[in-house]
Write an enzyme that holds these catalytic residues in place. Sequence first.
Site, PDB file in Angstrom:
ATOM      1  N   SER A   1      -3.601  -5.874  -5.838  1.00 44.39           N
ATOM      2  CA  SER A   1      -2.544  -5.033  -6.418  1.00 44.39           C
ATOM      3  C   SER A   1      -2.896  -3.561  -6.569  1.00 44.39           C
ATOM      4  O   SER A   1      -2.023  -2.759  -6.915  1.00 44.39           O
ATOM      5  CB  SER A   1      -2.129  -5.575  -7.790  1.00 44.39           C
ATOM      6  OG  SER A   1      -1.241  -6.645  -7.649  1.00 44.39           O
TER       7      SER A   1
ATOM      8  N   LYS B   1      -0.858   2.326 -15.391  1.00 42.86           N
ATOM      9  CA  LYS B   1       0.117   1.311 -14.971  1.00 42.86           C
ATOM     10  C   LYS B   1       0.763   0.693 -16.222  1.00 42.86           C
ATOM     11  O   LYS B   1       0.113   0.592 -17.272  1.00 42.86           O
ATOM     12  CB  LYS B   1      -0.632   0.260 -14.149  1.00 42.86           C
ATOM     13  CG  LYS B   1       0.210  -0.853 -13.562  1.00 42.86           C
ATOM     14  CD  LYS B   1      -0.676  -1.750 -12.694  1.00 42.86           C
ATOM     15  CE  LYS B   1       0.054  -2.979 -12.182  1.00 42.86           C
ATOM     16  NZ  LYS B   1      -0.805  -3.822 -11.324  1.00 42.86           N
TER      17      LYS B   1
ATOM     18  N   SER C   1       1.005  -4.906  -6.866  1.00 43.22           N
ATOM     19  CA  SER C   1       1.939  -4.649  -7.943  1.00 43.22           C
ATOM     20  C   SER C   1       1.811  -3.239  -8.542  1.00 43.22           C
ATOM     21  O   SER C   1       2.699  -2.817  -9.272  1.00 43.22           O
ATOM     22  CB  SER C   1       1.724  -5.661  -9.068  1.00 43.22           C
ATOM     23  OG  SER C   1       0.429  -5.518  -9.620  1.00 43.22           O
TER      24      SER C   1
END
Lengths: 126, 485
Positions: free
Chosen positions: B179, B80, B155
Amino acid sequence: MTSAPATPGDPERTPVERTPVERTPASLGAEEVHRIAELARLRIEPAEVPMLVEHFSRMLRFVDSLAEADDPSLPPWQLESASAETLRSDRPREPGEPGGPIPAEAWRANAPESDGAWFTVPRVVG
Amino acid sequence: MTRARPETALALRDAIARGERSVRESVLSAIADLEGADRVTGALSDRFFAEALAEAEAADRRLAAGERARPLEGIPFTAKGNIATRLGRTHAGSRMLAEHRAPEDATAVTRLRAAGAILAGKTHCDEFAMGSSTENSALGIVRNPWDPERVPGGSSGGAAALAGAVRGCVHLGSDTGGSIRQPAAYCGATGMKPTYGTVSRSGLVAFASSLDQIGPLARDARDAAAFLAVMSGRDPLDATTRAVAPAEILEAPPPRRIGVPRDYLGAAIEPETRAAVLAAIEALRADGAAVTEVDLPTTPYANACYQVVSTAEASSNLARYDGVHIGRRASSPAGLADLYARSRAEGFGAEVRRRILLGTFVLSAAAQEAYYRRALRVRRRIADDFARAFAAVDLLVAPTSPFPAFRLGERVTDPLALYACDILTVGANLAGIPAISLPGGRSRAGLPLGLQILGPWGGDGAVLALARRFQELTGHHRELPEAFA
């Protein structure tokens, strides 16, 4: 099932015994928003202020519900996993070792402005 | 012409270990699949394909020379955008860090690479991991592989979009309030938030340090467990890490006492989601599990508690972005105070600014007792709720999100509507306990529905064991969007 399923966030439901608490005003005025922005070192534009006042009002009404679940006799939550045994030994790390020194150049390369040796900032003292 | 890729990362690794596939072939075919998924979803922010191929060729030479295959040999993975890698940018989805180059890999990345996994790229995410739709990114929104008009969740939306569409890879995400799990649910992937302290946060761009954890998004629970076992354990660079033996994660037997939290199945849960969870519970019951209902009475307050705690910590963590040491600087500042205030205003997006302001307020002298300390007492109640539940049952089974993936733009104007996505996930972060989301079937519209399994502190292995068992019993996790099947 002994009772109807509960709804997360359902305002009709009061699953925790209410304790008498002092309620705080659930809104902030423009002047307070400016003061918080100053504390946060965050410039806000005049046009943003009404939106932020409205946002703060909604958020504070939302988080004010915590008063219903509060038990002032409880100790505040704290992280229990950190203990002395997890602390690292107090010695300098060697280059290349995890946590070892990172060349200053690598940090300066990410700085928005540097003079090759130092981070530079606008003049602070006359 | 390339052969079809094995369904899971571990099957790929086994094929490499048996000499049936080269690491180079593995990486080449992964690149093709990742690019195919990216064309639909826009998930990739940075590509390290040349470096990955060079690493693959070096691995093939070592294997040809008779070296044993490492535990994750040849498995391509992505990180990420808020996880530090020497390659590419560590951008955290923010203008503030759009060109930031991390000087070190995160500990999790270092461990995965040492075990033979190959870093192939980085993924888009909500700015500083603040969001539930990956629409709060300054660098690129992500679309859902099952329906490109819908969000992938957030997210870790880029990671989930790839995990939902690509075989035989694993993707690192981070989970502060859901997330990893919520986007995994929206994209038909298996995503795990470990017990707090299981994976080092060293190299993770800090959002809310008492809640943040790195975890894997994968095709199934076995792949997730393999990655978690390698990443986990004590790290001298993160004093909150705990000692974890890989066997605890890989070899725990599936527990039999399952609790169903009434408070996670209320009227706010859409009927199709509820039906999928009830069907999953029936499958587990038929498999011999003892199922009882449990209460988590503080659940209605979890989201408010999360908003106070996470914004308070974010306001402190994000104070380091000052326009001097890292990140973006405003032009022509009228002095140092103006440099700070304008650099931060220009570098941070609207949602991040709102959260910094709220966090600054709840920590201010006049408000700290009424908001921050009160939230910490409620947080203790939430942790106590879970501890009481886990005295009676081994694991909890619940939905991950009240509803499946929503349309792009549907929840952008009202932050409270977006926060509603998190009501079933924030509890695990506040209590520090492990939780996984795995595919639990699909809605009539064909969208994946997420099933969540939560365990007691340190019960990561048990959570993964039940997830594995569920995936042996059902085939939901094997489904791919039509375009990628």
